[in-house]
Enzyme design. Structure first.
Site, PDB file in Angstrom:
ATOM      1  N   VAL A  87      38.940  38.154  33.349  1.00 32.13           N
ATOM      2  CA  VAL A  87      39.655  37.942  32.096  1.00 32.13           C
ATOM      3  C   VAL A  87      40.330  39.244  31.673  1.00 32.13           C
ATOM      4  CG1 VAL A  87      39.477  37.189  29.704  1.00 32.13           C
ATOM      5  CG2 VAL A  87      37.924  36.242  31.415  1.00 32.13           C
ATOM      6  N   GLY A 124      36.511  41.097  30.753  1.00 33.66           N
ATOM      7  CA  GLY A 124      35.360  40.314  31.188  1.00 33.66           C
ATOM      8  C   GLY A 124      35.517  39.849  32.618  1.00 33.66           C
ATOM      9  N   GLY A 166      33.463  36.989  35.308  1.00 28.73           N
ATOM     10  CA  GLY A 166      32.391  36.014  35.457  1.00 28.73           C
ATOM     11  C   GLY A 166      32.534  35.223  36.727  1.00 28.73           C
ATOM     12  N   LYS A 198      42.798  34.381  31.824  1.00 30.42           N
ATOM     13  CA  LYS A 198      41.773  34.262  32.861  1.00 30.42           C
ATOM     14  C   LYS A 198      42.419  33.883  34.185  1.00 30.42           C
ATOM     15  CE  LYS A 198      37.903  32.733  31.739  1.00 30.42           C
ATOM     16  NZ  LYS A 198      36.502  32.433  31.592  1.00 30.42           N
ATOM     17  N   GLY A 239      36.162  33.896  37.400  1.00 32.94           N
ATOM     18  CA  GLY A 239      37.296  34.779  37.586  1.00 32.94           C
ATOM     19  C   GLY A 239      37.250  35.956  36.635  1.00 32.94           C
ATOM     20  N   ASP A 272      26.941  26.093  32.987  1.00 30.44           N
ATOM     21  CA  ASP A 272      26.649  27.537  33.032  1.00 30.44           C
ATOM     22  C   ASP A 272      26.526  28.100  31.618  1.00 30.44           C
ATOM     23  OD1 ASP A 272      26.067  29.929  34.235  1.00 30.44           O
ATOM     24  OD2 ASP A 272      28.151  30.499  34.617  1.00 30.44           O
TER      25      ASP A 272
END
Length: 783
Positions: A531, A524, A526, A548, A529, A642
């Site tokens: 992951v 991932g 985002g 992360k 940062g 968020d």
């Protein structure tokens, strides 16, 4: 001649009817048998929905005689015979020539047999209802049937008469009888009880009653439970009145399989499962359509038994009504693989003669933790929490003190029926033996010994001061180094101590680099940062984690990082991703979280197949509960800033968990998805961000409202029209449909929602309420 011909035709028709029925029933002849370990050895219902045979138990060379659904991926077991005595390979179930039905081991020893079989058995058959029968010559007469001897499950068309019992399993994969029982009491309720697993003694009072009893008139009481062919469970009273237990609209039995199971965690649940895949893909597994009790943690009452989670534990209910269990501080699970097994002390509490309590113990608080049915051996009113804390700390018998409603309650082990009750103010003060607690190893030692040590130091210093200047210089330098390293050591100890309080593990950058194989597998990316997937090894096990790497921390990054990591670590909620540890080394700032195996809510909602309606609603409720916890139940309010489907993760049971909460404070003002100082993601950002208004928790409410509409409609908030490539804003489209009273346009191909339009409309109204432009008009998350 004509008469003979007519007789022949009638006779032929009779034999054809018998043959047709025999084929339809898949008759099993007398003398037939099945052998454990022979994969081709099984009996099937005529529809192919059910199979009767042997199921191999995981990691064992043992077999369970069972009936299961055969056309769905997980081959769900709905009946089993020998849960307490699994059969070794080579065991045989046989329908003998005289109609007896029994299971025996390879050496001939009897394992199980069908009890109370009436004479006159002609054949056996597995019916399309899932009922295995021993039948007589008349097709409507059964000498024995599995429906009369259920294990933990009942199926549509099955009846439970007075005295009928369901028993839970011991665990998910252990088919021995567990501690929960469902039964229909004579002229009474359908009830759920806990039982003593060793003696099978039923504990009262029940933790659920169907409400079908009338002590004044037995004709108004229930005497039969019917799971009818349309999928509804009803209690029939003697006066003919029916009480429907399954409420609301449920999935059609035409398109869905149904079953009702007393699960191993004590909850009686009706499940549904689609009969066919969607375009070759199975949308989901079994999902709950009804269950009781709604909160087993608070429903279990009384002095007997250990509660839903075992002794010395705390029970909390997740969004699907399931109990989740945690040990209290200083305790660990009796069975590490079974969260319901209860907990034992990691170190037994002892009061050593001549030792002071502070040398042996420490106190730790647990907010909203209670054991209301554990015996209290002392209680007293108090004005000050510290008085209660001190009373338990200095009492050798006390393990836990509970502060509640102006009273201090002191308790001994074992602690039963532990629960987390956020609606009641109070806390538990737990006394924990120190890991290295012994009077001889502590800094605070006996006063006389301290005086002797001081005298010795004075003597040594006096001798040294009388020596040469060089010797004195060396001595001073040595003492300075000792003091310096002692100070550094104390700093490390204090740091480790504070981390232990947060229950976090501190990782080195090298450890995380190795765990992720050089940050190889990205799962991932985002605004905070990237992951990576990793595997953390301990001395006893391995765990998959999400690592992360944070990017571009704010100027005061190091101090904020530790502060915020500590704040996140102190949050504990079923719907928040759990922080396991972190790395704070040089310029590297990394967070280690539990790994969520089913990805993000975005991938679930906007994938190829449409997710189940009930599951979507459960997810929406779970996210709301998680946000309410962040906004109102944390010691310091946390505003996420968020909220969006990409930041909602799903665990292996598809429970929703909010990620990245609390991380917004770690980032500089430029670390956003937009070119301004606004935090958040386009489409989910509340209007007050653009007005330089004070930001409150209502920005999360706005984002949640947008996401709720996405969950309801299974559509992204911002989509491109294929024809003119213009952006379509979901919230605007929803509002237009609501205003024009054409909400069905939002869910044209979603039959489940179209059958539940009233609830859909109500939830759309909630979504619109959350996205009001004026933040003061929005509800808070608790509302």
């Amino acid at each position: 001649m004509a008469l003979a011909l007519d007789f022949f035709i009638i006779l032929l028709f009779y034999f054809l009817t018998i043959l047709s029925n025999a084929q339809k029933l898949n008759q099993i002849k007398l003398g037939s048998s099945l052998t454990a370990g022979d994969d081709s050895s099984a009996w099937t219902s005529s529809s192919g929905d059910f199979v009767f045979g042997f199921r191999h138990l995981d990691n064992q060379n043992l077999f369970l005689l069972a009936i299961w659904y055969d056309k769905i991926p997980d081959k769900t077991i709905v009946w089993y015979a020998n849960g307490a005595s699994p059969a070794p390979k080579g065991s045989k179930i046989e329908l003998t020539s005289d109609g007896k039905f029994s299971l025996s081991a390879p050496n001939g020893q009897s394992i199980w047999k069908a009890e109370n079989v009436a004479d006159g058995v002609s054949y056996a058959s597995l019916l399309d209802t899932g009922n295995f029968v021993l039948a007589g010559e008349n097709y409507d007469k059964y000498m024995w049937e599995s429906f009369r001897y259920p294990s933990d499950t009942i199926l549509p068309t099955q009846v439970l008469d007075v005295g009928g019992v369901l028993s839970s399993r011991m665990t998910k994969n252990n088919y021995s009888k567990g501690q929960f029982q469902l039964r229909l009491r004579p002229d009474d309720h359908l009830v759920l009880n806990t039982i003593s697993s060793r003696m099978e003694f039923v504990y009262d009072p029940p933790y659920y009653k169907s409400g079908t009893s009338d002590t004044n008139n037995s004709m108004n009481s229930g005497f039969r439970v019917v799971f009818n062919e349309t999928g509804y469970i009803k209690v029939i009273k003697r006066n003919g009145v029916t009480v429907n237990l399954t409420l609301g609209n449920i999935a059609s039995t035409k398109d869905f399989y149904h079953k009702a199971t007393l699960d191993f965690d004590g909850i009686f649940t009706q499940y549904a499962h689609p009969k066919n895949p969607n375009n070759g893909v199975w949308d989901k597994a079994w999902f709950s359509v009804w269950y009781e009790p709604k909160d087993i943690c608070t429903s279990l009452i009384g002095d007997l038994g250990d509660g839903a989670c075992g002794f010395n534990s705390i029970c909390a209910v997740d969004v699907e009504g399931r109990p989740t269990c945690e040990c209290i501080p200083g305790f660990s699970r009796v069975d590490s693989s079974n969260q319901y097994s209860g907990c034992n002390q990691e170190k037994v509490q002892k009061c050593n003669q001549g030792s002071r309590p502070e040398e042996l113990f420490e106190m730790q608080a647990m907010n909203n933790a209670f054991w209301p049915f554990s015996a209290n051996y002392e209680s007293f009113p108090l004005q000050n929490e510290e008085v209660c804390n001190s009373s338990c700390f200095n009492d050798c018998n006390c393990v836990v003190a509970v502060v509640k409603e102006g009273t201090c309650w002191k308790k001994k082990l074992p602690l039963s029926h532990g629960r987390l009750d956020r609606n009641t103010y109070g806390k538990a003060l737990v006394k924990i033996p120190k890991v290295d607690g012994s009077a001889g190893n502590k800094i605070s030692q006996h006063p006389n010994r301290t005086k002797k040590d001081q005298s010795a130091v004075i003597l040594v210093v006096s001798i040294l001061l009388g020596g040469s200047l060089l010797f004195n210089f060396i001595f001073v330098a040595t003492v300075s180094l000792v003091v310096f390293f002692a100070y550094r050591r104390s700093q490390r100890v204090n740091k480790v101590s504070s981390l232990l309080e947060m229950n976090l593990r501190v990782f080195t950058f090298q450890e995380l680099q190795e765990a992720t194989e050089g940050f190889h597998e990205e799962v991932g990316k985002g605004s905070f940062g990237t992951v990576y997937k990793g595997i953390i090894s301990t001395s006893t096990s391995k765990a998959i984690v999400a690592v992360k790497k944070l990017e571009r921390l704010s100027q005061d990054g190091e101090k904020e990082f530790k502060t915020e990591a500590g704040a996140i670590a102190k949050t504990h909620h079923k719907n928040l991703v759990r922080l396991l540890g972190f790395c704070d080394e040089g310029s590297n700032r990394l967070l280690v979280y539990e790994f969520m195996s089913n990805g993000t809510l975005a991938s679930f909602l906007f994938g190829i197949s449409r997710p189940d309606w009930n599951k979507r609603l459960q997810m929406a409720y779970g996210i709301a509960r998680g946000l309410m916890y962040l906004h109102e139940e944390c010691s310091t309010q946390i505003i996420h800033c968020d909220i969006k489907p990409q930041n909602i993760l799903l665990d292996d049971t598809f429970t929703t968990k909010i990620s990245d909460f609390g991380l917004a404070k770690l980032l500089g003002s430029d670390q956003t998805r937009t070119s301004t100082v606004i935090r958040g993601t386009k489409g989910y950002v509340a209007p007050e961000w653009f007005r330089n208004s004070p930001v409150t928790a209502k920005v999360d409410v706005y984002s949640y409202g947008v996401m709720l509409l996405e969950i309801l409609c299974c559509r992204r908030n911002i989509e491109m029209e294929r024809d003119n490539e213009e952006e379509v804003i979901l919230v605007d489209y929803v509002y237009d449909c609501y205003k024009e009273r054409v909400l069905e346009k939002l869910v044209v191909n979603d039959e489940e929602v179209l059958n539940d339009l009233k609830r859909f409309e109500r939830l759309v109204m909630v979504g619109i309420w959350c996205i009001q432009e004026d933040h003061s008009l929005r509800p808070n998350m608790k509302t």
